[in-house]
Design a protein around this motif. Structure first.
Motif: not given
Length: 281
Positions: A18-28, A30-47
């Motif tokens: 998963h990490d490798y594909v996300a790196y290819i998609v967003f870093d290589v 698209l050049g877009v910053p991305f995060v992996w929230p540890e908790h679902r609540e943090d992800w759901a409230s992400f802006e």
């Protein structure tokens, strides 16, 4: 500033795949910053853009990527590579027919786990399937067996194109990047006829006579005695093309001793060392 992305994986453990594909998609790409929230609540409230990767659509996600389960495994093969999506474009998912089809809930649709397809493609796992592919006499994968060849994907950077198409559907503006071309040239045998030892030249002549290679004999003679250019001596032309396009190539010369499969001009020959010095200057 590019839209930030938060990724939530549901129903399977997060793995280096998963990490490798996300790196290819967003870093290589698209050049877009991305995060992996540890908790679902943090992800759901992400802006920013919330991406859900799961077998079924994740509530609260802005974009859903269907999961076939391949990225959570460690095996080198998966049945999903033989299951193709139906190819109908839908917002937030991949468009066009791809392997790793996933049956959509409450529908007869087959959507694509295009993240698994990316991993399969860029890691060339297709070449690691000894039970299902034929190899050539050197035990190498035969390119015409590849999905990319059979689907006509070799004329464009298919992975990058698919990612950019997806980004447009979810309104991600790729960062403006710069491309730099760095040509690399592998030189397995620097010359066809020149700068070889007398013993090798005699052996080559004998082989050409025995096998009836009259054309090679004439060409060899003309190179040695009539000033004809060695057919492998294209270095001045290559360098002129590089200068024309303002690029500098890197040459990789085979410096191994002669073997069953390697028959280079020996690295100690003055013509070989002179060529390397000329190109390096």
């Amino acid at each position: 500033m590019a839209k930030e992305v938060a990724i939530w994986i549901e129903g399977e453990p997060r793995t280096p795949r998963h990490d490798y594909v996300a790196y290819i998609v967003f870093d290589v790409v698209l050049g877009v910053p991305f995060v992996w929230p540890e908790h679902r609540e943090d992800w759901a409230s992400f802006e920013g853009l919330k991406i859900g990767y799961a077998a079924e659509e994740v509530p609260e996600s802005d974009a859903w990527i269907p999961s076939s389960g391949f990225l959570s495994q460690t095996e080198l093969t998966h049945s999903g590579v033989n299951i193709w999506s139906d190819g109908t474009p839908i917002p937030g998912c991949s468009s066009g027919r791809l392997p790793f089809g996933v049956a959509a809930a409450n529908s007869d649709r087959l959507l694509s786990d295009w993240w698994s397809w990316i991993f399969w493609t860029v890691t060339r796992l297709e070449e690691q399937q000894p039970q299902s592919v034929q190899l050539d006499r050197m035990n190498r994968f035969i390119g015409k067996q590849s999905i990319a060849y059979q689907e006509g994907w070799l004329r464009r950077p298919e992975v990058e194109v698919r990612i950019l198409e997806w980004a447009e559907t979810v309104k991600i503006a790729p960062a403006k990047g710069t491309y730099k071309v760095r040509p690399t040239i592998d030189v397995d045998s620097a010359y066809a006829y020149l700068h070889r030892s007398a013993i090798r030249n005699v052996g080559s002549i004998a082989r050409d006579v025995i096998t009836g290679q009259g054309r090679r004999l004439r060409e060899r003679w003309n190179v040695w005695f009539n000033g004809q250019q060695d057919p492998y001596d294209t270095y001045d032309w290559l360098e002129s093309v590089h200068r024309q396009h303002n690029v500098r190539a890197t040459f990789f010369f085979l410096m191994a001793d002669r073997g069953d499969y390697d028959r280079p001009v020996h690295w100690s020959q003055p013509g070989m060392t002179g060529l390397i010095r000329k190109i390096a200057s």
